[in-house]
Design a protein around this motif. Sequence first.
Motif, PDB file in Angstrom:
ATOM      1  N   ILE A  66      -4.036  -5.484   2.065  1.00  0.00           N
ATOM      2  CA  ILE A  66      -3.421  -4.524   1.311  1.00  0.00           C
ATOM      3  C   ILE A  66      -3.919  -4.453   0.164  1.00  0.00           C
ATOM      4  O   ILE A  66      -3.994  -5.458  -0.826  1.00  0.00           O
ATOM      5  N   ILE A  67      -4.173  -2.831   0.478  1.00  0.00           N
ATOM      6  CA  ILE A  67      -3.953  -3.100  -1.781  1.00  0.00           C
ATOM      7  C   ILE A  67      -2.444  -2.929  -2.178  1.00  0.00           C
ATOM      8  O   ILE A  67      -2.377  -2.196  -1.738  1.00  0.00           O
ATOM      9  N   PRO A  68      -2.151  -3.470  -3.391  1.00  0.00           N
ATOM     10  CA  PRO A  68      -1.387  -3.347  -4.110  1.00  0.00           C
ATOM     11  C   PRO A  68      -0.702  -1.612  -3.524  1.00  0.00           C
ATOM     12  O   PRO A  68      -1.389  -1.192  -4.880  1.00  0.00           O
ATOM     13  N   PHE A  69       0.407  -0.977  -3.675  1.00  0.00           N
ATOM     14  CA  PHE A  69       1.158   0.566  -4.518  1.00  0.00           C
ATOM     15  C   PHE A  69       2.220   0.184  -4.827  1.00  0.00           C
ATOM     16  O   PHE A  69       3.626  -1.254  -4.730  1.00  0.00           O
ATOM     17  N   ASP A  70       2.130   1.105  -5.978  1.00  0.00           N
ATOM     18  CA  ASP A  70       3.252   1.120  -6.748  1.00  0.00           C
ATOM     19  C   ASP A  70       3.582   1.962  -6.406  1.00  0.00           C
ATOM     20  O   ASP A  70       3.708   3.552  -6.561  1.00  0.00           O
ATOM     21  N   ARG A 448      -5.893   4.123  -9.777  1.00  0.00           N
ATOM     22  CA  ARG A 448      -5.936   2.787  -9.548  1.00  0.00           C
ATOM     23  C   ARG A 448      -5.179   2.435 -10.710  1.00  0.00           C
ATOM     24  O   ARG A 448      -5.530   2.233 -12.071  1.00  0.00           O
ATOM     25  N   VAL A 449      -4.622   1.129 -10.394  1.00  0.00           N
ATOM     26  CA  VAL A 449      -3.712   0.567 -11.656  1.00  0.00           C
ATOM     27  C   VAL A 449      -4.181  -0.873 -11.626  1.00  0.00           C
ATOM     28  O   VAL A 449      -4.298  -1.806 -10.842  1.00  0.00           O
ATOM     29  N   GLY A 465      -3.986  -2.508  -8.275  1.00  0.00           N
ATOM     30  CA  GLY A 465      -3.181  -1.550  -7.929  1.00  0.00           C
ATOM     31  C   GLY A 465      -3.515  -0.264  -7.575  1.00  0.00           C
ATOM     32  O   GLY A 465      -4.826   0.265  -7.601  1.00  0.00           O
ATOM     33  N   THR A 466      -2.773   0.644  -6.253  1.00  0.00           N
ATOM     34  CA  THR A 466      -2.652   1.946  -5.956  1.00  0.00           C
ATOM     35  C   THR A 466      -1.482   2.756  -6.497  1.00  0.00           C
ATOM     36  O   THR A 466      -0.655   2.154  -6.448  1.00  0.00           O
ATOM     37  N   LYS A 467      -1.477   4.251  -6.935  1.00  0.00           N
ATOM     38  CA  LYS A 467      -0.257   4.725  -7.675  1.00  0.00           C
ATOM     39  C   LYS A 467       0.092   5.764  -6.618  1.00  0.00           C
ATOM     40  O   LYS A 467      -1.958   6.383  -6.500  1.00  0.00           O
TER      41      LYS A 467
END
Length: 479
Positions: A66-70, A448-449, A465-467
Amino acid sequence: MALTRAFDEIRGAGDAVRPELAALGAWLGETAEADLRRRQQSAEATFRQLGITFAVYGDERASERIIPFDIVPRVFLKREWDQLSAGLVQRVQAINAFLDDIYGDRKILRDGILPPDLIFGNPQFRPEIAGMRPPHGVWAHICGIDLVRTGPGEFFVLEDNARTPSGVSYMLENREAMIRLCPELFRSLRVAAVDSYPDKLLQTMRSVAPASAAPNPVCVVLTPGHYNSAYYEHSFLADSMGIELVEAADLMVDDDIVWMRTIAGLVRVDVIYRRIDDDFIDPLVFRPDSMLGVPGLIAAYAAGNVALINAPGNGIADDKAIYSYMPDIVRYYSGGEALLPNVETWRCREVQALQYVLDHLPDLVVKLVDGSGGYGMLVGPTASKAEIEAFRAALIAEPHRYIAQPTLALSTVPTLTEAGVAPRHVDFRPFVLTGKDGVQVVPGGLTRVALKQGSLVVNSSQGGGTKDSFVLLDDGDGA
């Protein structure tokens, strides 16, 4: 080279929260870190259960991640969004005009705006497509324009994505998670909705159906299959639009018409949102060893019997050497200056530019003109001496394959890290749809972060990750 302090999109250039974002600042100050962490973990658990994953090719440790989520959103004020939207519409219109021109009359080459070898010597230029014209003259139906920010009103285009831009499923799923886990934010901030994107995409697809299509055109999403890194997005979008997700074996071409095999028999297909690169889309025209494409598809396209989204040949607009000419391209087709400027770019194919880059490698970002995903890139200020020297040798050997840019102080947004809430660098990919009736910008996008402290690399394949990206409907204080 030491970067200057980055502009923080919540706190501005200092430590105080920007007045327009007082409500978000209050939420950050009043919500316990443990509560933020719990909500973030809940979102990531949901993503894992839903199968919102991507593959990292060549990584034997984990085939799917998974792409880490913030949990801390990024926020755009209405005036900021209006500024971005105007620039995005202008740029995408220029991209469509450019593609129509170079596969048609090539006036831009005759007028000396671009060197011809930059087009004809480019592997992303598809001479097989020359002379063909997509239904209604739309080439880039879906664009993802990557942006970076360096100050309050300072936005720059980092690159254009006009082939098969991905990430919209994360935009939609991130918003679902935020509505479920942080409903109080939507009560205190007037946030534009993004959940209409699938409907807008389907509307765009239907609008560019060929003239021979039925009043209710049959649209499908063509995927290379479940081994593709973006397969979740392919299936998500097909399901959200209520249309079929197909692979090459599900389609056939007969007499220049595309048919879909179903249990009820053959059904004519009018519009294909293809998530397969040009090389593999039709083995009769491009790579003959492709098992992912549909034989005869380009012939059906040339005959005007099917619309392909995005159009074949669009990859030339993604090329980073072409990107360096985009201010000229925008000026040529729009008659005005680009509302969204490029990042300053040195074309290493040019002797003077190459010498400058070689002399300043430790200070620059160097990229392959056809690179993506953060691969084939040098970030000079954080690179080792060995990495810099390896790039120096590569530049000298094949300068035409590279561009270079200054190392920008990308803006930051507060992000939940292992050490607590701290600023992390971000970029942004808004999605722009172009159909028969014009261009529309979705009021949101994929932020994207870079989760590593000090890192400027935001790509998911490189640990980013993503926001969620909030676009406010007004410029008030959020109260």
